[in-house]
Design a protein around this motif. Structure first.
Motif, PDB file in Angstrom:
ATOM      1  N   LEU A  89      -9.646   8.130  -7.594  1.00  9.62           N
ATOM      2  CA  LEU A  89      -8.140   8.774  -7.138  1.00  9.62           C
ATOM      3  C   LEU A  89      -7.825   8.679  -5.954  1.00  9.62           C
ATOM      4  N   ASN A  90      -9.630   8.099  -5.556  1.00 10.21           N
ATOM      5  CA  ASN A  90      -8.470   7.889  -3.777  1.00 10.21           C
ATOM      6  C   ASN A  90      -8.174   6.660  -3.903  1.00 10.21           C
ATOM      7  N   GLU A  91      -9.439   5.565  -4.427  1.00 10.76           N
ATOM      8  CA  GLU A  91      -8.444   4.567  -4.522  1.00 10.76           C
ATOM      9  C   GLU A  91      -6.838   4.639  -5.346  1.00 10.76           C
ATOM     10  N   LEU A  92      -6.523   5.251  -5.868  1.00 12.03           N
ATOM     11  CA  LEU A  92      -4.780   5.705  -6.194  1.00 12.03           C
ATOM     12  C   LEU A  92      -3.934   6.478  -4.957  1.00 12.03           C
ATOM     13  N   GLY A  93      -4.675   7.310  -3.803  1.00 10.64           N
ATOM     14  CA  GLY A  93      -4.411   7.694  -3.246  1.00 10.64           C
ATOM     15  C   GLY A  93      -3.636   6.491  -1.891  1.00 10.64           C
ATOM     16  N   ASN A  94      -5.014   5.615  -1.807  1.00 10.25           N
ATOM     17  CA  ASN A  94      -4.920   4.327  -0.877  1.00 10.25           C
ATOM     18  C   ASN A  94      -3.131   3.715  -1.607  1.00 10.25           C
ATOM     19  N   LEU A  95      -3.483   3.544  -2.682  1.00  7.28           N
ATOM     20  CA  LEU A  95      -2.610   2.406  -3.566  1.00  7.28           C
ATOM     21  C   LEU A  95      -0.587   2.847  -3.081  1.00  7.28           C
ATOM     22  N   LEU A  96      -0.698   4.230  -4.319  1.00  7.23           N
ATOM     23  CA  LEU A  96       1.037   4.652  -3.444  1.00  7.23           C
ATOM     24  C   LEU A  96       1.555   3.849  -2.353  1.00  7.23           C
ATOM     25  N   PRO A  97       1.109   4.240  -1.375  1.00  2.70           N
ATOM     26  CA  PRO A  97       2.069   4.298  -0.139  1.00  2.70           C
ATOM     27  C   PRO A  97       2.395   2.198  -0.525  1.00  2.70           C
ATOM     28  N   THR A  98       1.877   1.643  -0.818  1.00  6.23           N
ATOM     29  CA  THR A  98       1.957  -0.081  -0.787  1.00  6.23           C
ATOM     30  C   THR A  98       2.820  -0.355  -1.958  1.00  6.23           C
ATOM     31  N   LEU A  99       3.341   0.960  -2.923  1.00  2.33           N
ATOM     32  CA  LEU A  99       3.446  -0.087  -4.353  1.00  2.33           C
ATOM     33  C   LEU A  99       5.771   0.354  -4.295  1.00  2.33           C
TER      34      LEU A  99
END
Length: 164
Positions: free
Chosen positions: A152-162
């Motif tokens: 879930l932390n990976e998703l948190g880091n990925l979302l701003p880059t999408l």
């Protein structure tokens, strides 16, 4: 980021794990991250593992057949069978381990994911019910909390880059 909600609760009496996590992102972005193969494969595994989807049909009666792949190339296959979808608010699936030929190993766990947004913060509430207390305890012993927290932390880091 530090003030975003993250809770992980285990209730052995109901054989349920409840995970609640807020993301600093719009609902549609978070929904897509959970329901689109090309985004899921970027985050649905704790590092250094990778997620590799072989089949994804996000529809009621459809499934996602994927592997978590270790850095050494060891594959652990799983099937998520979608049982209910209410666009942008909820979906449910049965998650079961499988072999590379998609022969499933019961029992599985029933996942119920709810999404809601308030002030551009999207909260995902995940309830994971296990028919078998033994399976749930094994899941916890195998490091599910640590692994899913990392995921879930990976998703948190990925979302701003999408792209929005």
């Amino acid at each position: 980021m530090n003030n975003l909600l993250f809770e992980f609760k285990v209730d052995k009496s109901t054989k349920t794990v409840v995970v609640e996590r807020e993301f600093d992102a719009e609902l549609s972005q978070v929904w897509d991250a959970f329901t689109k193969q090309e985004i899921l494969d970027q985050w649905w595994a704790p590092k250094p593992f990778e997620s590799k989807t072989k089949v994804m049909e996000f529809k009621v009666g459809g499934r996602r057949f994927y592997a978590m792949v270790s850095p050494e190339g060891h594959e652990m296959w799983q099937v998520q069978q979608y049982t209910s979808i209410t666009p942008k608010t909820n979906f449910k699936f049965l998650s079961v381990f499988a072999d590379k030929d998609e022969n499933i190993h019961l029992p599985g766990s029933n996942w119920d994911l709810n999404f809601n947004e308030e002030n551009n913060i999207t909260k995902v509430s995940i309830s994971i019910y296990n028919e078998s207390l033994e399976r749930m305890e094994k899941m916890i012993e195998m490091g599910f909390k640590e692994g899913f927290t990392m995921t879930l932390n990976e998703l948190g880091n990925l979302l701003p880059t999408l792209k929005k």
